[in-house]
Design an enzyme around this catalytic site. Structure first.
Site, mmCIF file in Angstrom:
data_model
loop_
_atom_site.group_PDB
_atom_site.id
_atom_site.type_symbol
_atom_site.label_atom_id
_atom_site.label_comp_id
_atom_site.label_asym_id
_atom_site.label_seq_id
_atom_site.Cartn_x
_atom_site.Cartn_y
_atom_site.Cartn_z
ATOM 1 N N ASP A 13 0.774 -1.234 0.000
ATOM 2 C CA ASP A 13 0.000 0.000 0.000
ATOM 3 C C ASP A 13 0.816 1.301 0.000
ATOM 4 O OD1 ASP A 13 -1.572 -2.176 0.580
ATOM 5 O OD2 ASP A 13 -2.744 -1.197 2.113
ATOM 6 N N GLU B 99 2.128 -9.598 11.434
ATOM 7 C CA GLU B 99 1.889 -9.247 10.032
ATOM 8 C C GLU B 99 3.213 -9.017 9.318
ATOM 9 O OE1 GLU B 99 -0.786 -5.970 7.500
ATOM 10 O OE2 GLU B 99 -0.589 -5.801 9.683
#
Length: 412
Positions: A159, A383
């Site tokens: 992103d 993550e």
């Protein structure tokens, strides 16, 4: 320790299983994400192969008529996530987003099938034409002059990486209105994209929505359009794997092989001579990103030989301790804890390692596996991780990190 982590990884995948699909992690990401889901399937394949194939079948059940497989499938309404289906208005039942994500399905489906051909033959036979249709969508709607492009940073799966800074600077996010982010309620805001990033992300979504997600218009008129070497190399490797699957199934793979050759011929066009590496390019402003990062490292996945890249990789890699950083540690924008601006991702390390294996870099594969395993032992199934000290970043109990432990990092 390894046995304990094996059990914990399986527990995470089972805990994130929502019945036919897996969420990346509870709370932060409550839906089915495209490439996360395929990595989860790969993880399931190590202990529950039927469930693994169901994961990919559920993903492709939301394939659009034009072949696109969306990046988010909103199976159940969850007010804790923004932007949800009411913002995207991507259509479908269940509703979806309006963009895609890196096409890793063929790569990992081939690995799953090779693990047990008899058990997976029916599933791979049914999935094959759907994967061909998705690859055709990429060639028709996300390849410009032979090079893969993305129309939103979220489509890249990375992103806020520095690759997109030029393109994002040209997006006007001043008129998106008030909204309430939910991600920073789950994790430290310093590990997430900034508000100015989100303003621009939403502006791109609103533009696509205003076009009814007409993909030809999104490509031609959308406010963001950059080439992406990471997606290009993933797509090229996926084409090679898809062709291999097709040949094994007795299919005519000439079209797929032709797509692969188109992508392979365009690899030199992604070389930024000033950077001395493969680089993203802003088709709106005509500027290189001038960023050394994940896009360049994934050249190995596609089997691209380049001595200059070998030198750049080892220099950057030697600056950190745990895996390969998502941005150049010597770059001005490097941040070891902020999402895609420097952290080490187990999932990206695994993809790069598949490239090392393909190209015979056994020592690099062993080193990367060892460092990724150590990182997970230190920081758990986060993550992503700080590449300097291995500390956990982002969401906890993450499906794809658990999957990478089971399939690669935790295996001798």
């Amino acid at each position: 320790m390894t046995v304990e982590l094996d059990a914990r990884a399986k527990e995470i995948l089972r805990g994130n299983d929502r019945g036919g699909y897996t969420v990346p992690t509870h709370g932060l990401y409550p839906y089915q994400w495209n490439w996360d889901s395929v990595f989860s399937a790969w993880g399931f394949s190590t202990f529950d192969l039927p469930r693994a194939w169901v994961e990919i079948e559920t993903l492709f059940a939301s394939q659009k008529a034009d072949g696109m497989v969306p990046h988010i499938i909103f199976h159940q309404v969850d007010p804790g996530y923004f932007p949800g289906p009411d913002v995207w208005q991507g259509g479908g039942e269940p509703p979806t987003s309006g963009i895609s994500q890196p096409p890793v399905a063929a790569i990992l489906a081939r690995l799953m099938w090779e693990g047990d051909r008899d058990a997976g033959r029916a599933a791979i036979t049914a999935l094959y034409p759907k994967m061909v249709a998705w690859h055709r969508w990429w060639m028709e709607h996300r390849v410009v002059d032979g090079v893969a492009v993305v129309t939103h940073p979220w489509e890249s799966g990375r992103d806020n990486c520095p690759d997109w800074d030029h393109g994002m600077a040209g997006v006007d996010g001043s008129n998106v209105g008030e909204y309430h982010r939910r991600d920073t309620g789950h994790v430290d805001a310093d590990m997430r994209p900034k508000k100015i990033d989100y303003d621009r992300y939403l502006a791109i979504v609103y533009a696509g929505r205003s076009m009814g997600w007409d993909q030809a218009r999104v490509l031609a008129e959308g406010p963001f359009l950059m080439t992406d070497p990471a997606v290009h190399f993933i797509l090229l490797r996926a084409m090679d794997d898809l062709a291999a699957i097709g040949r094994d199934l007795g299919q005519d793979v000439a079209e797929v092989e032709g797509w692969a050759e188109t992508l392979r011929a365009a690899v030199p066009d992604m070389w930024n001579p000033d950077l001395g590496a493969y680089d993203a390019y802003d088709l709106k402003s005509g500027q290189w990103a001038n960023n050394l990062g994940t896009g360049a490292w994934l050249s190995y996945l596609a089997g691209v030989e380049n001595a200059a890249m070998d030198a750049r990789l080892t220099k950057a890699w030697d600056k950190v301790r745990y895996g390969i950083p998502s941005a150049d540690p010597e770059g001005a924008t490097f941040n070891p804890k902020r999402y895609w601006r420097g952290p080490s991702w187990a999932v990206m390390n695994a993809l790069i390692a598949l490239g090392f294996q393909r190209m015979g870099h056994e020592a690099w594969d062993a080193r990367l596996r060892r460092e990724t395993a150590d990182m997970i032992r230190i920081g758990g199934f986060a993550e992503y991780h700080d590449p300097l000290d291995g500390s956990p970043c982002g969401g906890a109990n993450f499906s794809w990190t658990a999957a990478i432990w089971l399939t690669w990092a935790g295996r001798d």
